[in-house]
Write a protein that holds these residues in place. Structure first.
Motif, short mmCIF file in Angstrom:
data_model
loop_
_atom_site.label_atom_id
_atom_site.label_comp_id
_atom_site.label_asym_id
_atom_site.label_seq_id
_atom_site.Cartn_x
_atom_site.Cartn_y
_atom_site.Cartn_z
N LYS A 5 -18.90 -4.19 0.93
CA LYS A 5 -18.34 -2.91 1.27
C LYS A 5 -18.15 -2.71 2.61
CE LYS A 5 -18.44 -1.70 -3.24
NZ LYS A 5 -17.19 -2.02 -3.93
N GLY A 6 -17.99 -3.72 3.33
CA GLY A 6 -17.55 -3.41 4.86
C GLY A 6 -16.24 -4.11 5.35
N ARG A 47 -7.03 -2.57 8.57
CA ARG A 47 -8.18 -2.17 7.96
C ARG A 47 -8.57 -0.92 7.23
NH1 ARG A 47 -10.89 -3.10 14.04
NH2 ARG A 47 -10.82 -5.34 14.12
N MET A 48 -7.71 0.20 7.36
CA MET A 48 -7.60 1.22 6.25
C MET A 48 -7.33 0.62 4.94
SD MET A 48 -7.79 4.64 7.07
CE MET A 48 -7.73 5.01 5.43
N ASN A 49 -6.48 -0.10 4.74
CA ASN A 49 -6.06 -0.87 3.69
C ASN A 49 -6.94 -1.65 3.17
OD1 ASN A 49 -3.47 0.54 3.60
ND2 ASN A 49 -2.57 -1.19 4.67
N SER A 106 -23.08 -1.40 3.08
CA SER A 106 -22.59 -2.84 3.52
C SER A 106 -23.97 -3.84 3.03
CB SER A 106 -22.42 -3.12 4.87
OG SER A 106 -21.25 -2.43 5.20
N TYR A 124 -17.20 7.15 -1.75
CA TYR A 124 -16.33 6.33 -1.26
C TYR A 124 -14.99 7.01 -0.94
CZ TYR A 124 -19.22 2.21 -2.96
OH TYR A 124 -20.07 1.22 -3.23
N LEU A 147 -13.09 6.70 2.78
CA LEU A 147 -11.32 6.64 2.95
C LEU A 147 -11.04 7.78 4.11
CD1 LEU A 147 -10.24 5.66 -0.37
CD2 LEU A 147 -10.36 4.19 1.77
N LEU A 161 -13.67 -1.31 -1.04
CA LEU A 161 -14.51 -0.12 -2.05
C LEU A 161 -14.08 -0.46 -3.33
CD1 LEU A 161 -14.06 2.86 0.40
CD2 LEU A 161 -16.10 1.55 -0.18
N TYR A 162 -12.88 -0.95 -3.77
CA TYR A 162 -12.54 -1.16 -4.99
C TYR A 162 -13.23 -2.33 -5.74
CZ TYR A 162 -9.62 -2.01 -9.17
OH TYR A 162 -9.09 -1.91 -10.37
N LEU A 218 -12.42 5.49 -7.59
CA LEU A 218 -13.57 5.19 -6.69
C LEU A 218 -14.57 6.42 -6.74
CD1 LEU A 218 -12.11 3.74 -3.57
CD2 LEU A 218 -12.98 2.43 -5.53
N TYR A 230 -4.89 8.36 1.31
CA TYR A 230 -5.82 7.47 0.67
C TYR A 230 -6.73 7.78 -0.18
CZ TYR A 230 -3.80 3.74 3.76
OH TYR A 230 -2.94 2.98 4.34
N SER A 260 -24.45 -4.39 -1.02
CA SER A 260 -23.49 -5.26 -1.49
C SER A 260 -24.05 -6.60 -1.85
CB SER A 260 -22.49 -5.69 -0.35
OG SER A 260 -21.77 -4.65 0.35
N PHE A 284 0.74 -1.26 0.01
CA PHE A 284 0.00 -0.06 -0.09
C PHE A 284 0.96 1.19 0.02
CE2 PHE A 284 -2.57 -3.48 1.33
CZ PHE A 284 -3.81 -3.07 0.43
N LEU A 337 -7.99 4.77 -8.21
CA LEU A 337 -8.54 3.62 -8.55
C LEU A 337 -10.06 3.79 -9.02
CD1 LEU A 337 -7.61 1.53 -5.33
CD2 LEU A 337 -7.23 0.72 -7.82
N LEU A 368 -10.24 -1.42 3.78
CA LEU A 368 -11.58 -0.71 3.19
C LEU A 368 -11.13 -0.11 1.80
CD1 LEU A 368 -14.20 0.77 3.80
CD2 LEU A 368 -13.02 2.59 4.59
N LEU A 369 -9.90 0.10 1.56
CA LEU A 369 -9.68 0.63 0.14
C LEU A 369 -10.00 -0.56 -0.69
CD1 LEU A 369 -8.06 3.06 -1.27
CD2 LEU A 369 -6.31 1.66 -1.30
N LEU A 412 -3.80 -4.05 -7.65
CA LEU A 412 -5.39 -4.00 -7.25
C LEU A 412 -6.17 -4.42 -8.50
CD1 LEU A 412 -5.90 -1.49 -4.36
CD2 LEU A 412 -5.26 -3.75 -4.26
N LEU A 418 0.68 -0.27 -6.52
CA LEU A 418 -0.56 -0.59 -5.82
C LEU A 418 -1.57 -0.75 -6.97
CD1 LEU A 418 -2.23 -1.22 -3.30
CD2 LEU A 418 -2.37 1.58 -2.97
N VAL A 419 -1.74 0.07 -7.77
CA VAL A 419 -2.91 0.18 -8.55
C VAL A 419 -2.83 -1.03 -9.48
CG1 VAL A 419 -4.16 1.54 -10.53
CG2 VAL A 419 -3.21 2.74 -8.31
#
Lengths: 217, 217, 217, 217, 217, 217
Positions: free
Chosen positions: D83-84, D69-71, E94, F59, F63, D77-78, F55, F46, E97, D12, F53, D73-74, D21, D17-18
């Motif tokens: 989405k949780g 969890r930040m990572n 969530s 979204y 973040l 969402l992608y 988003l 972020y 989804s 990350f 990405l 979530l990213l 992913l 990264l892009v």
């Protein structure tokens, strides 16, 4: 001392709402208070709409429960206590652990908020369950039909349930007071009940012996 | 088609548990299946301990509910469905929205898991509620006391409730089947009930007309 | 002062359960107490059934965790504290914020409730972790095999871990005491451990120096 | 087929990264994919601040978990999935029931996200656990110290754990790959592991035999 | 294709409620539908009571939000979709989804349900946001004051916001349509809006170009 | 007395972080303190990745919110208060009921953490909202452009909003201070605001009249 107070949903359509809630707030500052609110006319209105949409009875009950939670939220935001509305007995007892006033509406289809109030009175070890309703007393017959029906200062729960079983009309009128779940719980937990008119809350608070006592025998 | 199946808690102490759960899994692959489990001996054991600790009856019920959820978790982890155990009817219907088998135990003090199963049958629009228990049929009297008690292939719910009210002993034995909440819900939602012994689950699955039918009249 | 107490699951099958829980309640009124319960025979029984259903090991652990929560609920309903059972360390520390006794069972597959207790002792800043178990002391060898094994009044954690690593049999017997996660956490947080038999809880409460001390070195 | 993919937190902070992913998203459309993300430099930074505030190690772990969890979530969402970000294994398996890609970060103090990934691989019945990391292979010694260290196309898990135990430096470098909890879970659940550099994700997706295979023996 | 539909709270006091909800149900079977409901007269009534209890404005908003959730629950129980009411955007996405219709009310004090609907339209990637309200079109002036105000078949969002800023009376009347949060979100996400009278929902469903289009420019 | 304190996200990248948080902790021991944290550079980083990405903006906001919660968690774990991070105003007020310091980050897309802080100040009945930021005062023009811009010891909120509307550059610089939602809430709830540089927190704590006062007129 711990008290559980059930406020009839009809209170929330009454002009006396603000006065009564002030008395409830005063009470919550003197005692450890759990409050349960009914759904009243709001519940009836949404249930009627749901019925015209042909929802099943369980879903109609969910609408009634949600209505009672509207009323519970109003009271919770007004009291100096927990600012949420627990949605089950388990959630209630978890939040109650923190020693603040808590307000609930209904919990589940198939039961009245009187049943909810009994479960809460039992779980909180309440000294008394107060049913603040639209009658000023329990009577030995339906006062709307029998002009000389006598108010009862004290009545045994078993006796009250017999009256209700015998007289369908009384039953219809007082079903809100005590349904079978409530009776079962009050009996097993030996909880005293006081039935009073909501407009007598202030007098009750001042120590008057208003309304009727129902003894769990 | 949607079915609700209630498994008696006694099943979970039985040698036939694995066989019965295999039949349940097969059923869950043919129908939209909601399952409710009782607490059985596990519930009785924890309630007895709780009673010697002098917990109130509401808390004892919570121990019974938690026991039934142990059994529910076992079934949920085995079926190819939702891998959690909903703790209220609201949570149940939310999860049920996603069209997977769901398994619940009890929801709330003061009611049996038969009541829970009825509420779920109603909310899911089940075609039938199957009560998988330890008797192979409904009888017109308590078969343990009256050797010539006759099994009933079909019985009306009101009639069954009369038998239960008349004969306390039968009532004690079959209370698990249908309590007042269950009766009320089944009647209002017009849900058919099938009472069978859990060891007949496989035969039921194969289309046999096992056990008794209770008609919501 | 803050204490974390881990009660072996075996206690919950013992005749001394009520007496021990009374001592625990007394302790909870003197100290800020966090309690963790094991799953004991209940866990073993459900895991055995799950294994015959061919559930994966992670799911079997979930059954063990749920069993430990049954025991946790019993204790929580008995103590005058939080009446729910937190399901993760995050939930535990949130609830612990409100300064009431809290009881947890397991949190997650792949770890023992001793690990859970260590995490809780660390997060709550406990002065001591008490492991109430079925041995009255830590020994320098397995007392069931070596009749002249000596009880150790005090032992360093690193030393204890060496004994466990050296002697597989001791390890099997005391694994419940301290697993690798527990050891790691206790060491990094410098938490003292006391190992005692649960029937000595009352004596511990009265200030006696019962059992063994494990020093985090 | 079900796969669990663990993405190192270092990804990350990477320019790739892009691209990586995008490969993960393609993979999620071909397979039933569970993803776990590490905390990387973000975790290290918050843990350093927390340490200067003298937080306990358990709280520092919570900061690391929140970073992972930040990572997560990213990524959530992608991807076209849930989405949780589930916060425990129990929450993970509940959400996984609905047959959509799910992304998690850490679950609990005292364990690595490799441990989390192993638990998830086990609970989802994954065919393989992919560890996308910053080395292109497992080596028979630390390649930074021994220039002629040889990459291993396939290695037994027990053998790998021996190498890690023998060589502290290798252990430090690869601890992120497989910690004791991960090893225990992978072994008991017999899950194959593939170790690869995250920049080889695209090649893996195209069916190339990149990286190393770790066999659960 | 994904659509977000906002139903004015006034609909829920209308005789046309059942007919309109039938059209909404039909729509939910043709498109991926997210629905948001306003609080209407119910909200106004509870806010008035709360004001006489001197609750702060944030709490009054909470009463309004809860009212909008009553309406949301009614719609959710009627549609064949998710049978809960998400309480925040995070909870909404969530649940979304899982690819079922979802219904929400308000989320938070300080914003209108039009703002909520815009956030949901953005998060779900909706092709269009439909505002089903009590006017049949957007006008170039307040039609109640200027008899020759002209309906606008299409209007740019920036232009509409200018009209609202210029003419306080129009603003009061149409504030419910688009508040500043809604405008900001619609603009940044480039979401088209259709404003129509709720009684034209059926015609919209049949493909008619009813009401006004607001272009996000 | 109750105070709400908003800490700019930039603080969390500053060398003064530890010193400032110590002052915050001291403050939390003197007053009933609610804290809100911004996302700062972490949020920007972020969001930039999320944008590459592709988003949607909603979204991206999620973040940013999650970033602000990282900072909130750090503060929550450091203070002697609630050790969780509420995710909505409703959750905030529920937790706040228990009379402990609570820390939140963002709540919802489409609003700043200044808006969140205003909502919290209103719901908690705060005497003052402190905006700890990177400027030592409010100015009558952008001090970076106009060298003789004068700091304002006191300014009316309506006046401040006029300055912001008139001067886009000032607006860009102080938008973080007060956005439209914040202004609306502060005005309706009549909450005084103090704007100060975070490095003046200690002096504020000691009773100095640092920074600017914004009067809700």
């Amino acid at each position: 001392m711990t008290l559980t107070l059930k406020l009839t949903g009809k209170l929330f359509e009454s002009d006396e709402l603000v006065d009564v809630l002030k008395a409830v707030k005063d009470l919550s500052e003197k005692e450890d208070l759990a409050v349960v609110t009914g759904g009243g006319g709001l519940a009836r209105r949404y249930i009627a709409v749901g019925r015209s949409l042909r929802l099943n009875e369980g879903y109609l009950d969910l609408l009634g429960i949600e209505s009672s939670r509207m009323n519970a939220l109003l009271v919770a935001l007004y009291l100096d206590g927990y600012k949420g509305v627990p949605r089950s007995l388990e959630e209630f007892v978890s939040v109650w652990s923190f020693k603040r006033p808590v307000v609930a509406g209904g919990f589940q289809p198939g039961q009245s908020t009187a049943g909810v109030a009994s479960l809460i009175a039992e779980a909180t070890g309440s000294r008394e369950l107060i049913l603040a309703t639209t009658v000023d007393s329990v009577y030995d017959a339906d006062p709307r039909k029998y002009p000389n029906a006598r108010p009862l200062k004290e009545v045994r729960l078993s006796e009250l349930m017999d009256i209700l079983a015998r007289d369908q009309d009384v039953r219809a009128g007082t079903y809100e007071l005590i349904d079978p779940l409530a009776a079962k719980v009050l009996m097993r937990a030996k909880i005293r009940v006081r039935v009073l008119h909501y407009r007598d809350m202030r007098r009750y608070l001042q120590g008057e012996d208003v309304g009727s006592r129902v003894v769990p025998e």
